[in-house]
Design an enzyme around this catalytic site. Structure first.
Site, PDB file in Angstrom:
ATOM      1  CG  HIS A 319     -40.281   2.839   8.267  1.00 30.18           C
ATOM      2  ND1 HIS A 319     -39.764   2.856   9.543  1.00 30.18           N
ATOM      3  CD2 HIS A 319     -39.564   1.912   7.590  1.00 30.18           C
ATOM      4  CE1 HIS A 319     -38.767   1.976   9.623  1.00 30.18           C
ATOM      5  NE2 HIS A 319     -38.632   1.386   8.441  1.00 30.18           N
ATOM      6  NE  ARG A 339     -38.604  -0.129  14.851  1.00 29.61           N
ATOM      7  CZ  ARG A 339     -39.541  -0.499  13.986  1.00 29.61           C
ATOM      8  NH1 ARG A 339     -40.525  -1.280  14.392  1.00 29.61           N
ATOM      9  NH2 ARG A 339     -39.516  -0.100  12.732  1.00 29.61           N
TER      10      ARG A 339
HETATM   11  O1  MEZ Z   1     -38.144  -2.969   3.410  1.00 31.80           O
HETATM   12  C1  MEZ Z   1     -37.988  -1.853   3.914  1.00 31.80           C
HETATM   13  O2  MEZ Z   1     -38.867  -0.988   3.884  1.00 31.80           O
HETATM   14  C2  MEZ Z   1     -36.735  -1.558   4.642  1.00 31.80           C
HETATM   15  C3  MEZ Z   1     -35.627  -2.493   4.417  1.00 31.80           C
HETATM   16  C4  MEZ Z   1     -36.691  -0.511   5.453  1.00 31.80           C
HETATM   17  C5  MEZ Z   1     -35.848  -0.372   6.637  1.00 31.80           C
HETATM   18  O3  MEZ Z   1     -36.397  -0.110   7.699  1.00 31.80           O
HETATM   19  O4  MEZ Z   1     -34.633  -0.500   6.566  1.00 31.80           O
END
Ligand code: MEZ
Length: 535
Positions: A319, A339
């Site tokens: 992420h 974002r």
């Molecule tokens: O689906 C995801 O990983 C999610 C909702 C994460 C996020 O950034 O909030």
């Protein structure tokens, strides 16, 4: 809380804010996207992967840490184990107490099955609970499941299993309505319309959310619903440590272990659903993670040893916006919703260097390039690098009070460390978030092992090589429901009379010996080993 050097860089972010509000986002040419992925995404670090030496995916590459547990020995001393002493009998055994497990339990029970849900920690201790930004569904007039399908496939590098994607996007509007009917409080306008926003890689605003704790809200409701149904039995602190097969080669239950006493329970089931989630706590390439403590690939280990085929086990999701500072929350999730609401990403000079809503693989690779190759990252006192996420921009773009209303959990998270998200940018860097692949499934959750189903993050194929935001909460609901229905139906057809066996373990040990594997690794590991990693 910020150091003087960081403050100096923040001043540059603040100075460029007014200009950035009206300037076009930087964009990457398609070739450049591929280039930065190959050069900077952790999936392309060759020596972080190795080929499996045993099992149905022998020869396929996977991260070293995952290979270690997939090839490991069973904790069960099979010749000594008495398979005649069955402790619990059920129709459908569900292993895992997150979103997928809860959905499976509800639908299996609804279909008339006796259900046992066994979970390693507390019911609800799962990545579902920790998902923040939302759940996708094409339920608005300007959108369609077909449009959603194209986004999923594009985001996944055109590698996704088309039948699984079809199931995902087709069920999505029904899933939102179902969750709402159970009590999930999605954000709505005053006149009752669902509010939806963009996520990375979405061509329409289809992210439904509950502030910035969407997963906790969904899990709250699913867990209550399971608890309210008498014919679903839940056992906590009882991870499955081995599957049991029968003489017909069908999955016939599992050995559960009382995590406190070590005592084993033999749970015999007509069908079994693995819903154990991901593997972020294996800390691939030493990355920090957003995942809960139980995310140690248990389901993959069990299914693989029983002969199941895995898919896309060479791709993990990082992420882009993990917290890079302060150190106490290193790697924790800063939701993509930040974002989605308009926050931009800036380097040490206060300049935007990437479109904020690229798909996660590309966005993460661009952050890593900015820090490692271009030297425009910001260094923290402990030597971490990061880039600025200019959150205060949101209130400028959408009106004062938006951040407080839309991101209350984020605001609170940073306030604990003296950082005001409304006024100050925050430092972020990619963090290990999701296992893109897992056990190969059909649209009803069936695997290559008869009577064994898998749902949620433990499964692989629907997201291809990169999942889009909000398709994980959706995945756990869609495939949890489907697996619950299919497992209950299969249980109805099940014919008794086959003896329980551990033949698959004998086969496994022979294969390990043939491959020259004689290390002492035992899996599932159940909890992360922080003594070894020194975290
Ligand atoms: O689906 C995801 O990983 C999610 C909702 C994460 C996020 O950034 O909030």
């Amino acid at each position: 809380m910020y150091t003087p050097e960081m403050r100096e860089s923040i001043a540059k972010v603040e100075a460029s804010r007014a200009r950035r509000m009206s300037e076009r986002h930087p964009s990457l040419a398609p070739d450049e996207r591929q280039d930065i992925l190959k050069k900077f995404h952790p999936d392309f670090i060759a020596d972080a992967f190795r080929a499996l030496r045993v099992g149905a995916n022998r020869g396929d590459k996977t991260p070293n840490e995952l290979a270690d547990v997939l090839e490991a020995r069973s904790p069960i001393d099979s010749p000594a184990f008495d398979l005649n002493r069955v402790d619990i009998e059920t129709d459908v055994l569900i292993i895992g107490g997150g979103g997928a497990g809860a959905c499976a339990a509800l639908l299996a029970q609804q279909a008339g099955a006796r259900v046992l849900l066994a979970t390693k920690l507390r019911f609800g201790d799962a990545n579902t609970m920790m998902a923040q930004g939302g759940i996708q569904a094409a339920d608005k007039e300007n959108d369609s499941p077909a449009q959603h399908y194209l986004d999923v496939i594009g985001g996944g590098g055109f590698a996704n299993d088309p039948d699984l994607v079809d199931a995902l996007v087709s069920d999505a509007p029904m899933v939102i309505a179902w969750l709402e009917s159970l009590g999930v409080m999605f954000e709505k306008t005053r006149d009752g319309e669902m509010v939806t926003i963009h996520g990375g890689g979405t061509s329409r605003k289809r992210m439904h959310f509950s502030r910035d704790y969407s997963g906790a809200e969904i899990m709250r409701v699913l867990r209550d619903e399971v608890r309210n149904r008498d014919s679903i039995r839940v056992i906590e602190f009882a991870p499955a440590i081995e599957l049991v097969l029968n003489s017909r080669g069908q999955c016939a239950g599992a050995i559960l272990q009382n995590i406190e006493t070590g005592e084993h329970l033999l749970a015999r089931a007509k069908t079994t659903i693995i819903a154990t989630g991901g593997s972020g706590r294996l800390h691939y390439q030493n990355f920090p993670t957003t995942n809960h403590y139980g995310a140690t690939a248990d389901g993959l280990v069990l299914a693989y040893r029983a002969g199941a085929k895995l898919a896309f086990i060479d791709t993990m999701q990082y992420h882009p916006t993990g917290a890079a500072y302060p150190e106490q929350i290193l790697g924790q999730l800063v939701t993509e919703k930040v974002r989605g609401l308009g926050a931009q990403v800036c380097n040490a000079d206060g300049e935007q260097f990437v479109y904020p809503l690229e798909t996660r693989d590309v966005e993460s690779a661009a952050f890593i390039r900015e820090c490692r190759e271009r030297g425009r990252g910001i260094k923290t006192p402990t030597g971490q690098f990061g880039v600025w996420l200019d959150a205060p921009l949101i209130d400028r773009l959408r009106g004062v009070g938006t951040i407080a209303k839309e991101l209350p959990a984020m605001v609170r998270q940073y306030k604990r460390f003296g950082i005001d998200l409304v006024k100050e940018p925050i430092l972020v860097y990619p963090t290990l978030h999701y296992q893109n692949g897992g056990v190969a499934i059909k649209p009803d959750g069936a695997t290559s092992v008869p009577n064994l189903f898998v749902a949620g993050e433990a499964s692989g194929g629907v997201h291809g090589r990169n999942r889009l935001m909000g398709n994980s909460l959706l995945d756990v609901c869609v495939f949890g429901r489907r697996a619950g229905i299919a497992a209950a139906e299969r249980a109805r057809e099940y014919q008794d009379g086959a003896a329980l066996t551990f033949d698959h373990l004998a086969r496994w040990e022979r294969a390990r010996a043939d491959a020259g594997l004689n290390d002492g690794i035992v899996a599932p590991i159940l909890l992360p080993d922080y003594t070894r990693h020194g975290r």
